[in-house]
Motif scaffolding. Structure first.
Motif, short mmCIF file in Angstrom:
data_model
loop_
_atom_site.label_atom_id
_atom_site.label_comp_id
_atom_site.label_asym_id
_atom_site.label_seq_id
_atom_site.Cartn_x
_atom_site.Cartn_y
_atom_site.Cartn_z
N LYS A 197 0.82 -1.03 -0.10
CA LYS A 197 0.19 -0.06 0.01
C LYS A 197 0.85 1.28 -0.10
O LYS A 197 1.91 1.32 0.77
N ILE A 198 0.64 2.10 -0.93
CA ILE A 198 1.38 3.39 -1.08
C ILE A 198 0.31 4.41 -0.74
O ILE A 198 -0.73 4.57 -1.51
N ASP A 199 0.81 5.50 0.23
CA ASP A 199 -0.33 6.07 0.66
C ASP A 199 0.53 7.64 0.14
O ASP A 199 1.51 8.01 0.67
N VAL A 200 -0.20 8.60 -0.55
CA VAL A 200 0.32 9.81 -0.61
C VAL A 200 -0.80 10.97 -0.58
O VAL A 200 -1.92 10.77 -0.94
N VAL A 201 -0.35 12.18 0.19
CA VAL A 201 -1.52 13.22 0.19
C VAL A 201 -0.90 14.20 -0.66
O VAL A 201 0.15 14.64 -0.82
N VAL A 202 -1.99 14.75 -1.63
CA VAL A 202 -1.66 15.57 -2.60
C VAL A 202 -2.54 16.71 -2.76
O VAL A 202 -3.92 16.43 -2.05
N LYS A 203 -2.23 17.76 -3.37
CA LYS A 203 -3.27 19.09 -3.41
C LYS A 203 -4.41 18.40 -4.61
O LYS A 203 -3.96 17.56 -5.41
N ASP A 204 -5.43 19.02 -4.34
CA ASP A 204 -6.79 18.66 -5.24
C ASP A 204 -6.38 18.59 -6.72
O ASP A 204 -6.63 17.60 -7.27
N GLN A 205 -5.55 19.62 -7.17
CA GLN A 205 -5.31 19.71 -8.74
C GLN A 205 -4.44 18.66 -8.94
O GLN A 205 -4.27 18.54 -10.35
#
Ligand SMILES: Nc1ncnc2c1ncn2[C@@H]1O[C@H](COP(=O)(O)OP(=O)(O)OP(=O)(O)O)[C@@H](O)[C@H]1O
Ligand SMILES: [Mg+2]
Length: 112
Positions: free
Chosen positions: A60-68
């Motif tokens: 499992k790879i988890d990234v938090v990113v900007k909406d755009q």
């Protein structure tokens, strides 16, 4: 902000990580997981193992990113993790309420 959780084949780690890096997505969390998709494999218990044989190891790879950035991140993970065979994995997207960078106290997009 969105959280993008990708469950992928273990051997796709480097491809996915490199694809994210090309997009400028550097911060990530990953963990070995075990799971099952739609295919109902033969279920039997191996020795004293507590996992039935249709529960397979994935990453499992988890990234938090900007909406755009969400669509480009999804596309990059899809391309990097794809083989065309069953078990390629899945991508889950959910809202992320807040991010705090501990060292600086920054919050939100700039803290990502
Ligand atoms: N609905 C779900 N909820 C949570 N985790 C899931 C779900 N579907 C799949 N996963 C996770 O993703 C992993 C890979 O799933 P998989 O790619 O086999 O999905 P699938 O729906 O069976 O698609 P395919 O038909 O391409 O195999 C599973 O081992 C499990 O960890
Ligand atoms: Mg499957």
């Amino acid at each position: 902000m969105k959280r993008v959780e990708a469950v992928v084949r273990e051997e796709k780690l480097v491809d996915v990580k490199d694809a994210l890096e090309r997009l400028g997505v550097l911060g990530l969390t990953m963990a070995p997981v075990k799971g099952r998709g739609r295919q109902r494999g033969q279920t039997y218990w191996r020795g004293t193992s507590s996992f039935p044989s249709d529960i397979l190891p994935k990453l499992k790879i988890d990234v938090v990113v900007k909406d755009q950035d969400v669509e480009s991140v999804i596309e990059a993970i899809m391309k990097a993790a794809w083989t065309g065979d069953v078990g390629d994995g899945k991508i889950f997207v959910s809202p992320m309420q807040e991010v705090v960078r501990i060292r600086t106290g920054e919050r939100g997009d700039v803290a990502i």
